[in-house]
Design an enzyme around this catalytic site. Structure first.
Site, PDB file in Angstrom:
ATOM      1  N   GLU A 166     -23.230  30.017 -11.610  1.00 26.92           N
ATOM      2  CA  GLU A 166     -22.835  28.693 -12.171  1.00 26.92           C
ATOM      3  C   GLU A 166     -21.718  27.802 -12.993  1.00 26.92           C
ATOM      4  O   GLU A 166     -21.608  27.349 -14.058  1.00 26.92           O
ATOM      5  CB  GLU A 166     -23.736  27.958 -12.880  1.00 26.92           C
ATOM      6  CG  GLU A 166     -24.815  28.072 -12.150  1.00 26.92           C
ATOM      7  CD  GLU A 166     -26.968  26.777 -12.259  1.00 26.92           C
ATOM      8  OE1 GLU A 166     -26.512  26.437 -13.767  1.00 26.92           O
ATOM      9  OE2 GLU A 166     -27.937  26.889 -12.089  1.00 26.92           O
ATOM     10  N   GLU A 270     -31.580  30.657  -3.730  1.00 29.17           N
ATOM     11  CA  GLU A 270     -33.009  30.235  -4.564  1.00 29.17           C
ATOM     12  C   GLU A 270     -33.429  29.655  -3.822  1.00 29.17           C
ATOM     13  O   GLU A 270     -33.719  27.948  -4.559  1.00 29.17           O
ATOM     14  CB  GLU A 270     -32.199  30.386  -5.904  1.00 29.17           C
ATOM     15  CG  GLU A 270     -31.564  30.697  -6.585  1.00 29.17           C
ATOM     16  CD  GLU A 270     -31.204  30.728  -7.677  1.00 29.17           C
ATOM     17  OE1 GLU A 270     -31.136  29.146  -8.359  1.00 29.17           O
ATOM     18  OE2 GLU A 270     -30.700  30.830  -8.785  1.00 29.17           O
TER      19      GLU A 270
HETATM   20  C1  XIL Z   1     -35.476  27.875 -13.614  1.00 29.41           C
HETATM   21  C2  XIL Z   1     -36.393  29.038 -13.693  1.00 29.41           C
HETATM   22  O1  XIL Z   1     -37.014  29.061 -12.016  1.00 29.41           O
HETATM   23  C3  XIL Z   1     -37.768  28.076 -14.439  1.00 29.41           C
HETATM   24  O2  XIL Z   1     -38.551  28.582 -14.833  1.00 29.41           O
HETATM   25  C4  XIL Z   1     -36.997  28.048 -16.040  1.00 29.41           C
HETATM   26  O3  XIL Z   1     -37.858  27.288 -17.221  1.00 29.41           O
HETATM   27  C5  XIL Z   1     -35.404  27.500 -15.370  1.00 29.41           C
HETATM   28  O4  XIL Z   1     -34.687  28.197 -14.696  1.00 29.41           O
HETATM   29  N1  XIL Z   1     -30.667  28.115 -11.180  1.00 29.41           N
HETATM   30  C6  XIL Z   1     -30.449  29.185 -11.510  1.00 29.41           C
HETATM   31  C7  XIL Z   1     -32.340  29.570 -11.535  1.00 29.41           C
HETATM   32  O5  XIL Z   1     -30.426  30.421 -11.367  1.00 29.41           O
HETATM   33  O6  XIL Z   1     -32.581  30.845 -13.260  1.00 29.41           O
HETATM   34  C8  XIL Z   1     -33.363  28.517 -12.640  1.00 29.41           C
HETATM   35  O7  XIL Z   1     -34.546  29.415 -12.589  1.00 29.41           O
HETATM   36  C9  XIL Z   1     -32.828  27.866 -11.059  1.00 29.41           C
HETATM   37  C10 XIL Z   1     -31.694  27.355 -11.043  1.00 29.41           C
END
Ligand code: XIL
Length: 378
Positions: A166, A270
């Site tokens: 990001e 994701e």
């Molecule tokens: C999220 C997790 O799923 C949660 O448990 C945590 O509280 C916050 O982060 N983008 C990413 C991930 O790259 O690491 C994030 O994961 C979701 C958004």
């Protein structure tokens, strides 16, 4: 034809029996099936993010499900900077080690997540006690110690790393993070170089959300080109794919083509599909985004209406058709979680909602979306 009430009741009963038989057959088909990873073995890896709780609990049924369906895993939180240190600054390896042990034991492809991110990292990494920024040289030293230690520890075990997460902002300029303010592009260049020096065999990726969208895609391409001009070892592009039912999926096809033209392998890192009403202008995955809970923002607490379930299944199917078409460019598709009960989207960006973004339901049973993806490969 005249049908008596009794005959009608008998027929309804027969229909019910038939429906039950078909349901049982479908369930048998599901449990006999070899799972997603096998169905997609000639296309790309199928991954899931695993939380530290899942790894710790070792629930035999859930573990069997993970092993049947997925051949790649990503740690949901335990390899983030903020999770890896105790308060006194010493390393905290327990959860990350348990994750790697699980993946090694089951011979799974493992992705490290993530070496450079503006979230889930304490301000004290960047600031002195007086609140001022530390120098670039000081931050570089911390970055080097962090990356070399963790990449070295899991060298040869983790196949790939989300090296930087990001770095492009929602305004499609470089994100104004502490990292970027202090180090500029060197934040990224150093991160990739360090990871590559320690583990030359690891596949190194840049990862972001919404980067399938044309404007953010262009900003990302500009950034990657700058990095490539400096000889940065970057091998893959991760599209997080935190999407919704309204997402324009054509953007994924365009992005797969555009990013792979830079010589990068494509990963959906994701994936989940939010089915709840969005109360904000942009579906932003920046994790500090928060909105207030209101019952009307949480309409499916008693179950997902059939109509929405079908929309969800169709969205997954359409997306996978694109991915299959470009399987020569796509290396991996990872879901952000295994089942709906444990999805981060129950708490993001509003705490305590009931969301249904994944392929397995709250009882860990496959949903219609799952069968659509299996059917694509029959
Ligand atoms: C999220 C997790 O799923 C949660 O448990 C945590 O509280 C916050 O982060 N983008 C990413 C991930 O790259 O690491 C994030 O994961 C979701 C958004």
């Amino acid at each position: 034809m005249n049908i008596s009430r009794r005959q009608l009741l008998a027929m309804t009963g027969a229909t019910a029996t038939l429906a039950a038989t078909l349901k049982a057959q479908a369930a048998a088909k599901a449990s006999a099936a070899t799972g997603l990873k096998e169905a997609y073995k000639d296309d790309f890896l199928i991954g899931a993010a695993l939380s530290a709780t899942i790894i710790k609990q070792q629930d035999p049924k859930l573990m069997a499900l993970v092993n049947k369906e997925f051949n790649s895993i990503t740690p949901e939180n335990c390899m983030k900077w903020g999770e890896l240190y105790n308060e006194n600054g010493s390393w905290k390896w327990q959860d990350a080690d348990a994750f790697v042990e699980f993946g090694s034991k089951h011979n799974l492809h493992m992705v490290g997540h993530t070496l450079g991110w503006h979230s889930q990292i304490p301000d004290s990494v960047f600031k002195n006690q007086d609140g001022n920024y530390i120098s670039k040289a000081e931050l570089e030293k911390k970055q080097k110690a962090h990356i070399t230690t963790i990449v070295e520890r899991y060298k040869g075990k983790l196949a790939a790393w989300d090296v930087v997460n990001e770095a492009v902002g929602d305004d499609n300029k470089m994100r104004d993070s502490h990292w970027y303010k202090i180090m500029g592009d060197d934040f990224l260049v150093n991160a990739f170089n360090l990871a590559h020096e320690v583990d030359p065999k690891a596949h190194l990726m840049y990862n972001d959300y919404n980067n399938e969208r044309p404007e953010k895609r262009q900003a990302t391409i500009d950034m990657i080109k700058r990095l490539q001009q400096r000889g940065t070892p970057i091998h893959g592009l991760g599209m997080q794919a935190h999407i919704g039912l309204q997402t324009n999926l054509q953007d994924f096809e365009d992005s797969i083509l555009a990013y792979s033209a830079l010589g990068l392998k494509i990963h959906l890192t994701e994936l989940d599909i939010d089915v709840l009403p969005s109360v904000w202008n942009l579906p932003v995955a920046e994790i500090s985004t928060r909105f207030e809970y209101k019952p009307e923002r949480d309409p499916y607490t008693k179950g997902l209406p059939k109509k929405v379930e079908t929309k969800l299944a169709k969205a997954y199917e359409s997306l996978f058709k694109i991915l299959i078409k470009h399987r020569d460019k796509v290396d991996r598709v990872t879901f952000w979680g295994v089942s709906d009960d444990a999805s981060w989207l129950n708490d993001f960006p509003i705490k305590g909602r009931t969301n249904y973004p994944l392929l397995f339901d709250r009882q860990h049973a496959p949903k219609p979306a799952y069968f659509r993806l299996m059917d694509l490969k029959r």
